[in-house]
Design an enzyme around this catalytic site. Sequence first.
Site, short mmCIF file in Angstrom:
data_model
loop_
_atom_site.label_atom_id
_atom_site.label_comp_id
_atom_site.label_asym_id
_atom_site.label_seq_id
_atom_site.Cartn_x
_atom_site.Cartn_y
_atom_site.Cartn_z
N ASP A 198 0.37 -7.71 1.65
CA ASP A 198 0.74 -6.29 1.71
C ASP A 198 2.26 -6.12 1.73
OD1 ASP A 198 0.28 -3.60 1.62
OD2 ASP A 198 -0.08 -3.37 3.77
N GLY A 234 3.32 6.69 7.92
CA GLY A 234 4.70 6.88 7.49
C GLY A 234 5.60 5.77 7.99
N ASN A 235 5.19 5.07 9.07
CA ASN A 235 5.93 3.92 9.57
C ASN A 235 5.73 2.69 8.69
OD1 ASN A 235 5.84 5.11 12.77
ND2 ASN A 235 7.63 3.91 12.14
N SER A 236 4.67 2.68 7.88
CA SER A 236 4.36 1.50 7.08
C SER A 236 5.54 1.10 6.22
CB SER A 236 3.16 1.78 6.18
OG SER A 236 1.99 1.96 6.93
N HIS A 263 0.81 -1.21 0.00
CA HIS A 263 0.00 0.00 0.00
C HIS A 263 0.85 1.27 0.00
CE1 HIS A 263 0.44 -0.16 4.51
NE2 HIS A 263 0.46 1.15 4.36
N LEU A 279 -3.70 -25.76 1.93
CA LEU A 279 -4.03 -26.98 2.67
C LEU A 279 -5.33 -27.58 2.15
CD1 LEU A 279 -3.29 -28.86 5.03
CD2 LEU A 279 -4.56 -27.32 6.53
N GLY A 280 -6.36 -26.76 1.98
CA GLY A 280 -7.60 -27.23 1.39
C GLY A 280 -8.68 -27.61 2.38
#
Length: 463
Positions: free
Chosen positions: A152, A222-224, A122, A279-280
Amino acid sequence: MKKIGSLLLVAVFAGSITLGAYKLFLEKPDYAIVSDDGKTSFTTTSYTPTSAKGSGINEVDFTIAAENTVNAVVHVKNVTVSKAPTNIMEFFYGSNGREIPQVGTGSGVIISPDGYIVTNNHVIVNANQLQVTLNNNKTYDAELIGTDPNSDIALIKVEAEDRLPYLAFGDSDNAKIGEWVLAVGNPFNLTSTVTAGIVSAKARDLGKNQSFIQTDAAVNPGNSGGALVNTNGDLIGINTAITSQTGSYVGYSFAVPSNIAKKVVDDIMEYGNVQKGILGIESPRLNTKYAIENGYNEIDGVYVDGVNEDSGAYDAKIQRGDIIKQIDDQKVRKFADLTGYISTKRPGDEVLLTLKRDSDLIEVPVTLKKRQTIVVPVMGLEVKNLSEKDKKRFKVDKGVKIIGVPERYRGYGLKDKILIAVDDEEINDIQEARTLFGGISKYGRTIISLQNEKGEKERLIFQ
């Protein structure tokens, strides 16, 4: 001399009597008594030694970890360009209006000396231009290598003249709740900001079947994309999100575990996209009425409510009603524990499940497979790749099987039919189905071609 000897003898005798009386009547025993009536007695005294580092924050040294981390965390600037209409006619009918640049910022972590940087998807989404500023104030243009919106995570790269300081991925599975951590990033365009906190929880699910590390280290816009490290300076997470009505830090934040981020980065570099092992199994969300009425919300583990055909779980003969208690050496108490660990695996990897079946604990090896189902864009149909059984039953070689239909299309009889083509473009697998449906317009005309079990074909037109 005799007087002194007598006094000494009296003193010894009196001391013995005093000590014996104390032992007999006053001193409390430091052991538990096991009685014959079957009841268990408990002592309230704890003999557990305190931590070797002490119990105070002053005993923890953050300086080395902070010094090593700030030089490997960068400021990421994302420039997107949009066109603005210059008059009312252009607003309604569109034109080549003037371009308006919009700037977004975030953080990133250098993970190799040759300039590979991991950040959040993002942070860089829809970027026309990416710039990276190092802690020494040098700025470089960055190239987008690949992204994974589901986790992300994004990978970008800069070409620098010299080798860059970098952080190696740590093992996020070894992070402990209560462990001290540092969050390093660039909140509010302030470079090289370090905050401290503890790991508040692991495998936290925010509603998208993802698995986050929760911490109370202060993280703000801003830390993202910045680094979450332990006191050894090991990169154990990529700071990603906060949950706040104001948009700013309110006491806790979330990071993508490093094991997931590393796997995504490795896949992008090796394959160009993310290889996801499936895994299903199906498991009900614990806050639903269905789960509460059946008591699934009180189960310690993951309840298997269904098994998908042609999956690793199907081949391993996992059954509805099984409860997954452990995967490899990782305890499983909720669905996010399971999905978080599987997110670090690829198709073809084998995992060992510990299941509770009836009253027995059994171990079952499962080989993960590629995803066989997908929900296509626009129409929202759930489709699956054809199994050999499907091909024989429907007498087809190509297409995908429709296994789920949204409410608005349920009157058309689409379920359990083979989707052959979209707008006369043939479909071979679910990836082609996603691409073709992604290219249709919500407001245009779409023609889908179907075939039923009797070999009868039909074409439906949707406006």
